[in-house]
Write a protein that holds these residues in place. Structure first.
Motif, PDB file in Angstrom:
ATOM      1  N   ASP A   8       0.872  -1.159   0.000  1.00 40.85           N
ATOM      2  CA  ASP A   8       0.000   0.000   0.000  1.00 40.85           C
ATOM      3  C   ASP A   8       0.920   1.221   0.000  1.00 40.85           C
ATOM      4  OD1 ASP A   8      -2.059   1.829   0.604  1.00 40.85           O
ATOM      5  OD2 ASP A   8      -1.871   1.439   2.756  1.00 40.85           O
ATOM      6  N   GLY A  10      -0.208   4.882   1.140  1.00 38.13           N
ATOM      7  CA  GLY A  10      -0.462   5.779   2.266  1.00 38.13           C
ATOM      8  C   GLY A  10      -0.231   5.092   3.596  1.00 38.13           C
ATOM      9  N   ASN A  11       0.641   5.648   4.393  1.00 36.77           N
ATOM     10  CA  ASN A  11       1.022   5.125   5.709  1.00 36.77           C
ATOM     11  C   ASN A  11       1.877   3.864   5.643  1.00 36.77           C
ATOM     12  OD1 ASN A  11      -0.039   7.222   7.137  1.00 36.77           O
ATOM     13  ND2 ASN A  11      -2.031   6.241   7.415  1.00 36.77           N
ATOM     14  N   ASP A 165      -0.616  -3.507   4.158  1.00 29.63           N
ATOM     15  CA  ASP A 165      -1.526  -2.345   4.124  1.00 29.63           C
ATOM     16  C   ASP A 165      -1.845  -1.987   5.571  1.00 29.63           C
ATOM     17  OD1 ASP A 165      -3.882  -1.366   1.739  1.00 29.63           O
ATOM     18  OD2 ASP A 165      -4.054  -0.712   3.832  1.00 29.63           O
ATOM     19  N   ASP A 166      -1.983  -0.693   5.845  1.00 29.44           N
ATOM     20  CA  ASP A 166      -2.279  -0.280   7.222  1.00 29.44           C
ATOM     21  C   ASP A 166      -3.762  -0.413   7.559  1.00 29.44           C
ATOM     22  OD1 ASP A 166      -2.621   1.949   5.373  1.00 29.44           O
ATOM     23  OD2 ASP A 166      -3.086   3.156   7.143  1.00 29.44           O
TER      24      ASP A 166
HETATM   25 MG   LIG Z   1      -2.765   3.102   3.608  1.00 32.83          MG
END
Ligand SMILES: [Mg+2]
Length: 205
Positions: A8, A10-11, A165-166
């Protein structure tokens, strides 16, 4: 056997913390709350990620529903937030080591087309073997279709992939399709260790 690592964005690669990004535009607590609520988490943001709205349309849509005193701030943030969308420290170094070990690296992100501008914010984008962006295909995680389209595009076998993924539901959706999945907690130092754990677990599959 794990051959492909899917990340992923983002983050995981870049730090998506709306309040931190908004703080580059204002220090006023009310304006910070406003930006987090009305700019970073709203229907326009999702439409941009889904590729069904242009940046201009999104700005006009936000401005049309917020008080006039915020218009200039909204335009400024929408026009330049990505400058402050900065790397999660440590992720790139781990990814580079994994690439050197022979893994193929991919990115699967819910993101607007702006990703092709802010990809310069981290060298991690440049070592990817493939990028799959929601706005390009008009699908969002956790819709199973986006994972399947990505596997198909890059010719990947689900069971040979490990996905970071977060967001837990995104990981769950991947697992349902046979992709190994790990919920990332912004601990980049854990990435290689996690890959090794899954390698051991899947060695005899
Ligand atoms: Mg993310």
């Amino acid at each position: 056997m794990i051959k492909n690592l899917i990340f992923d964005m983002g983050n995981v690669v870049l730090d998506y913390t709306p309040r931190r990004i908004a703080s580059f535009f204002t220090s006023d607590p009310d304006e910070l709350d406003f930006l987090c609520r009305e700019v970073f988490s709203n229907k326009e943001w999702l439409s941009l990620d889904k590729g069904v709205m242009s940046e201009e349309q999104a700005i006009e849509s936000i401005v049309a529903r917020v008080p006039e005193k915020y218009h200039e701030l909204c335009r400024k943030v929408m026009g330049g937030w990505e400058e402050f969308f900065l790397p999660v420290e440590g992720t790139y170094e781990q990814l580079l080591l994994l690439k050197e070990r022979g893994y193929k690296l991919y990115m699967l992100t819910n993101a607007s087309l702006k990703v092709y501008e802010y990809r310069k914010n981290s060298p991690a984008f440049d070592i990817m073997d493939g990028m799959f962006v929601s706005a390009d295909v008009h699908l969002l995680k956790p819709d199973p279709a986006i994972y399947l389209r990505m596997l198909e595009k890059f010719g990947l076998e689900a069971e040979e992939c490990l996905f970071f993924d977060d967001v837990e539901v995104n990981v769950e959706a991947a697992r349902k399709l046979g992709i190994h999945g790990h919920v990332f907690r912004k601990e980049p130092d854990e990435i290689i260790k996690t890959v090794e754990e899954y390698e051991n677990r899947t060695r005899n599959e």
